[in-house]
Design an enzyme around this catalytic site. Sequence first.
Site, mmCIF file in Angstrom:
data_model
loop_
_atom_site.group_PDB
_atom_site.id
_atom_site.type_symbol
_atom_site.label_atom_id
_atom_site.label_comp_id
_atom_site.label_asym_id
_atom_site.label_seq_id
_atom_site.Cartn_x
_atom_site.Cartn_y
_atom_site.Cartn_z
ATOM 1 N N PRO A 26 -16.291 -15.141 21.150
ATOM 2 C CA PRO A 26 -16.610 -14.727 19.935
ATOM 3 C C PRO A 26 -17.322 -15.741 19.104
ATOM 4 O O PRO A 26 -17.493 -17.100 19.591
ATOM 5 C CB PRO A 26 -15.021 -14.811 19.372
ATOM 6 C CG PRO A 26 -14.319 -14.829 20.170
ATOM 7 C CD PRO A 26 -14.847 -15.418 21.585
ATOM 8 N N GLU B 155 2.544 -6.149 -4.648
ATOM 9 C CA GLU B 155 2.721 -7.352 -3.813
ATOM 10 C C GLU B 155 4.297 -7.456 -3.393
ATOM 11 O O GLU B 155 4.494 -7.799 -2.279
ATOM 12 C CB GLU B 155 2.259 -8.533 -4.377
ATOM 13 C CG GLU B 155 0.723 -8.373 -4.633
ATOM 14 C CD GLU B 155 -0.108 -8.109 -3.436
ATOM 15 O OE1 GLU B 155 0.168 -8.312 -2.165
ATOM 16 O OE2 GLU B 155 -1.241 -7.195 -3.548
#
Length: 638
Positions: free
Chosen positions: A222, A443
């Site tokens: 990556p 949240e």
Amino acid sequence: MVKDPWQRILLLTFLILVINGLYMYMFPPATRDPVIQIAYSRFKDEVRLDNVAAVTIQGEVLTGRFTEPLATFYEDATADKSGEPRAYQQFRTNLPPIDDQELIPLLETHQVVVNVEPPEDRSALTTLIANLLPWIIIFGIWWYIYQRTSKQGGLGGGLLNRYSKSGASLFLREASSKTFQDVAGLEEAKQELQEVIAYLREPQKFTKLGGRLPRGILLVGPPGTGKTLMAQAVAGEADVPFFSISASQFVEMFVGVGASRVRDLFTKAKQNAPSIIFIDELDAVGRARGTGLGGGHDEREQTLNQMLSELDGFEPHDEVIVMAATNRPDVLDTALLRPGRFDRQVVIDRPDWRDRAKILAVHTRDVPLADDVDLETIAKGTPGMVGADLQGLVNEAALIAAREDAEQVSMYHLDQAKDRQLMGMERKLYLSEQEKRITAIHESGHALVASCLPNTDPIHKVTIIPRGQALGMTQQLPEDDRYHYQRSGLLAQLAVTLGGRAAEKLFFGEYSTGAQNDLKQVMALAEKMVCQWGMSEKLGPLSFNRGEEHPFLGLKLATEKTFSEKTAWIIDQEIEKLVHTAQECAELVLTENREVLKALAEILFEEETLDKERLKEFFQARTLQLPDKARAALYVSD
Ligand code: ATP
């Protein structure tokens, strides 16, 4: 035949200049404003007839202008050979060698304007030079450009040379003294590359016995995992010159330039052997030909072909190792991976927490750290981050510390930097009280479901301060690097993601737009569970090429559908079922713990950000109830 495209362009330009010059020479601009040469006697006659307006005397030549164009046929000096009369306003005549005493009084009588100029002092040599000068200049410029472009391997730089030279930069050990000391972790890759280093240090030892070392080594991994760094370190360890270039630099706007750059790069490397060539982003030119993936780019294909032929063209005594990096080995042209070319792959993978701690240690070598800094804790709290991210994190922490005029970088600075990397920059955005309340409930919904359900990653931080694109954020972090996830854990994760939306519904009786991103994540995860991980009982242990992602970049791959319409329909049903189960699970948990949710949202509304410790404190003071039905939903498959 001239093959180099630059030489072709130059030759063409030169020909155009020559043709233009010849044309100007044969048809001078003067023919457009004609001057008639007349006899001296004729000139005096015209003065007497008052046909002359002005004259200029320069040495032995007299030029002048008639009062109006005279359409008289002059036998001796017309440009028209056909005999047709033609009109002239300008004329010219030669003055007799004996001074004509009559001339000036005659001109004065007929009121002709007289202008006298000093005679032109032109020697034969100056005339010659004046005529030849333009040609000398043109030829000189052409010769200069030709020399500079055709001199392959000559002195670098120059106007057009820029395009044909590889631009490969030569890092000798003195300039870039990277060694394996600078590369933290990646022990296996280092081990594999030891052989290459040994070869470059003492090539004769290997070639003597007729051994053949891999010519091309592909570093696969990556972005930001240290592929370039590793190649530099190999060059440093072996103490050989290092030629590095990014493959995208090969492809310029002119066809043929890429190929000539490849040629030049390999020539340079061979001249400086033993050496290493490093080609970054190999996929920029190395994509499979004819797939349309690179847009059928002619220049790219030419460059790739040149690279292939250079790789084949090595002699056994050429002590050059070609290393290349890519994060898309799947798109490379198979010709590149054939034996004798890039036939060895070394995987440069994401670091685990131990390697992350080592990378942090490398990058904090020159940073004054406070006593409270624990690199292991930071390493454990940054799963998924690669070397480049960690380097950025240390840099960011140093900047934050500098902004605060601190003497040392403390754990607080590193934590702040980590939050910035994980959750994005805090945004100055004014939220109304109602919006803040909705965000706090949303949240808290995520946080409560995550704290209640088993097999979920612990919450790292909950905040209602807008960050990046989001108005609020609940950040979960695994305690350790995780490579395996079980179905119940994934289902719980779906429930956590849907928890925000479910909490809104519970408190406000309706949904808001805030869950857009949550829904995308839920859909992507459920699709993978069904199509790639065989987590649907109905479909069984089958894999479908839907929702496939690139292994490193996380991009959706556009693949052709290889299953029937009926299967597609069942896949949709199964995804829907998973998502609905998760939603139900989240709703059950939130309804059962409604009061805790309300309290959490209130604290979050007040304090805006709750970290791991604060959340732990909050939940320790309360008891969360996990309804049996919700627990069962995680484990029952159909
Ligand atoms: P890309 O694929 O984007 O070109 P890359 O894999 O070549 O990335 P590098 O450019 O080598 O990554 O790494 C970027 C930076 O990250 C380096 O400058 C280096 O400082 C740091 N880094 C990455 N991995 C390591 C590591 N293992 N040890 C120390 N530093 C590292």
